[in-house]
Design a protein around this motif. Structure first.
Motif, PDB file in Angstrom:
ATOM      1  N   VAL A  93       0.845  -1.201   0.000  1.00 53.04           N
ATOM      2  CA  VAL A  93       0.000   0.000   0.000  1.00 53.04           C
ATOM      3  C   VAL A  93       0.874   1.242   0.000  1.00 53.04           C
ATOM      4  O   VAL A  93       1.776   1.385   0.835  1.00 53.04           O
ATOM      5  N   ARG A 120      -2.323   6.105   0.385  1.00 56.17           N
ATOM      6  CA  ARG A 120      -3.399   5.310   0.990  1.00 56.17           C
ATOM      7  C   ARG A 120      -3.179   5.104   2.480  1.00 56.17           C
ATOM      8  O   ARG A 120      -4.132   4.986   3.245  1.00 56.17           O
ATOM      9  N   HIS A 135      -4.538   8.186   3.935  1.00 51.03           N
ATOM     10  CA  HIS A 135      -5.994   8.129   3.895  1.00 51.03           C
ATOM     11  C   HIS A 135      -6.532   7.285   5.046  1.00 51.03           C
ATOM     12  O   HIS A 135      -7.494   7.669   5.730  1.00 51.03           O
ATOM     13  N   ARG A 191     -11.201  -3.123   6.431  1.00 50.87           N
ATOM     14  CA  ARG A 191     -10.419  -3.048   5.193  1.00 50.87           C
ATOM     15  C   ARG A 191     -10.318  -4.442   4.600  1.00 50.87           C
ATOM     16  O   ARG A 191      -9.895  -5.382   5.267  1.00 50.87           O
ATOM     17  N   VAL A 204     -13.062  -0.074   3.579  1.00 49.18           N
ATOM     18  CA  VAL A 204     -12.089   0.161   2.506  1.00 49.18           C
ATOM     19  C   VAL A 204     -11.852  -1.173   1.813  1.00 49.18           C
ATOM     20  O   VAL A 204     -11.555  -2.166   2.471  1.00 49.18           O
ATOM     21  N   ASP A 248      -9.570  -2.870  -1.033  1.00 49.75           N
ATOM     22  CA  ASP A 248      -8.422  -2.838  -1.931  1.00 49.75           C
ATOM     23  C   ASP A 248      -8.776  -3.621  -3.197  1.00 49.75           C
ATOM     24  O   ASP A 248      -9.745  -4.375  -3.209  1.00 49.75           O
ATOM     25  N   TRP A 298      -7.922   8.417  -3.965  1.00 46.88           N
ATOM     26  CA  TRP A 298      -6.635   7.974  -4.484  1.00 46.88           C
ATOM     27  C   TRP A 298      -6.903   6.805  -5.413  1.00 46.88           C
ATOM     28  O   TRP A 298      -7.600   6.943  -6.408  1.00 46.88           O
ATOM     29  N   LYS A 299      -6.422   5.611  -5.105  1.00 48.60           N
ATOM     30  CA  LYS A 299      -6.774   4.455  -5.908  1.00 48.60           C
ATOM     31  C   LYS A 299      -7.990   3.723  -5.341  1.00 48.60           C
ATOM     32  O   LYS A 299      -8.433   2.741  -5.915  1.00 48.60           O
ATOM     33  N   ASP A 300      -8.480   4.182  -4.205  1.00 51.05           N
ATOM     34  CA  ASP A 300      -9.620   3.540  -3.566  1.00 51.05           C
ATOM     35  C   ASP A 300     -10.921   4.177  -4.047  1.00 51.05           C
ATOM     36  O   ASP A 300     -10.919   5.258  -4.630  1.00 51.05           O
ATOM     37  N   GLN A 315     -15.542   3.137   2.610  1.00 50.76           N
ATOM     38  CA  GLN A 315     -14.503   3.392   1.628  1.00 50.76           C
ATOM     39  C   GLN A 315     -14.274   2.063   0.925  1.00 50.76           C
ATOM     40  O   GLN A 315     -13.886   1.098   1.562  1.00 50.76           O
ATOM     41  N   GLY A 353     -12.097   0.269  -1.901  1.00 52.71           N
ATOM     42  CA  GLY A 353     -10.841   0.737  -2.390  1.00 52.71           C
ATOM     43  C   GLY A 353     -10.146   0.044  -3.513  1.00 52.71           C
ATOM     44  O   GLY A 353     -10.604  -0.918  -4.034  1.00 52.71           O
ATOM     45  N   ASP A 354      -9.007   0.548  -3.813  1.00 50.89           N
ATOM     46  CA  ASP A 354      -8.039   0.116  -4.807  1.00 50.89           C
ATOM     47  C   ASP A 354      -8.648  -0.569  -5.999  1.00 50.89           C
ATOM     48  O   ASP A 354      -8.211  -1.599  -6.407  1.00 50.89           O
TER      49      ASP A 354
END
Length: 278
Positions: free
Chosen positions: A57, A61, A64, A196, A223, A225, A254-256, A275, A277-278
């Motif tokens: 990561v 991130r 974040h 996450r 979140v 990924d 960002w990438k999330d 959230q 993410g990625d």
């Protein structure tokens, strides 16, 4: 401005005696899990098969996630934190460090903990018959850098930075460990303020959402990924949202991607934020 935090929040809400020291500790822990004292992280990520860091990561991130932890603490959102798909444990260690810095008031009950959930031996073999969305990811169970891992090595990393008292471990595939933990009532008392997910596959993502999202506390964050990189993961998120009538917009962070949660998911309660993410 990397990870800068509001002074009033830290002093009035989080009970931190020395705000600057707490912030510096968290920043250093972020650098530690990225192994930046010993290697150029960005350059190392160009060939992640040789990566020595505890996480893949990037700093943006990490910052974040830092903000999300502060957010739930500022607003008094109850619950522990979990990373389902923690690999070498870097992100989960960072979350535990944030809690250690900012969540230390003895009169608030038991310390929040971070759950480290992973097979600790790589991805499962894709089950295309049950999860067609993972067909594109056939062979991912052979990714060597994910396989060269163990729960013992992650536990050593956690203990080496003095955060063993904040860590709980769930070793094994999600299809086994998450329902077993649920059956044992492991998540029922406090639920989660932050979830996450980093399971890569459709199967891992949908299983994680199924068992964990209903335990997300009102006002908490999710979140996920791999959303932009793994098609199976994207399809699992879309299917879960459709099944549960979750229509709140998704935002890229960002990438999330960020998604507001919704009421009515079995086992959950009230409006949530998330959230993804990625």
């Amino acid at each position: 401005q990397r990870g800068a935090l509001p002074a009033a929040a830290l002093e009035a809400n989080l009970g931190v005696v020395d705000r600057s020291m707490a912030e510096r500790y968290v920043e250093l822990m972020g650098e530690l899990v990225m192994n930046t004292p010993y290697e150029d992280y960005e350059a190392a990520m160009e060939n992640f098969d040789t990566l020595r860091a505890l996480t893949m990561v990037e700093r943006e991130r990490i910052v974040h996630l830092h903000a999300l932890v502060v957010d739930v603490l500022m607003r008094g959102v109850p619950g522990d934190m979990i990373e389902a798909g923690c690999w070498r444990g870097g992100v989960a260690i960072f979350l535990a460090a944030c809690l250690e810095a900012y969540d230390r008031r003895p009169d608030e009950g038991p310390l929040r903990e971070v759950w480290f959930a992973d097979s600790f031996e790589g991805l499962p073999e894709v089950d295309v018959a049950s999860y067609p969305g993972d067909s594109i990811h056939s062979g991912s169970d052979g990714i060597e850098i994910l396989k060269k891992n163990s729960v013992e090595s992650v536990q050593r990393s956690v203990e080496s930075v003095g955060l063993g008292h904040r860590a709980r471990f769930l070793p094994g595939y999600f299809s086994d460990t998450l329902p077993a933990a649920m059956a044992a009532g492991a998540f029922m008392q406090r639920g989660f303020a932050l979830i996450r997910l980093d399971g890569d596959l459709y199967q891992s993502t949908i299983e994680s959402l199924h068992y964990l999202y209903p335990r997300l506390q009102v006002g908490g964050h999710v979140v996920i990924d791999d959303f932009t990189d793994w098609r199976g993961c994207r399809e699992a998120v879309a299917d879960y949202r459709e099944k549960h009538g979750i229509t709140e917009r998704i935002e890229i962070v960002w990438k999330d991607i960020a998604m507001a949660g919704s009421e009515g998911v079995a086992g959950g309660g009230g409006a949530k934020t998330g959230q993804i993410g990625d």
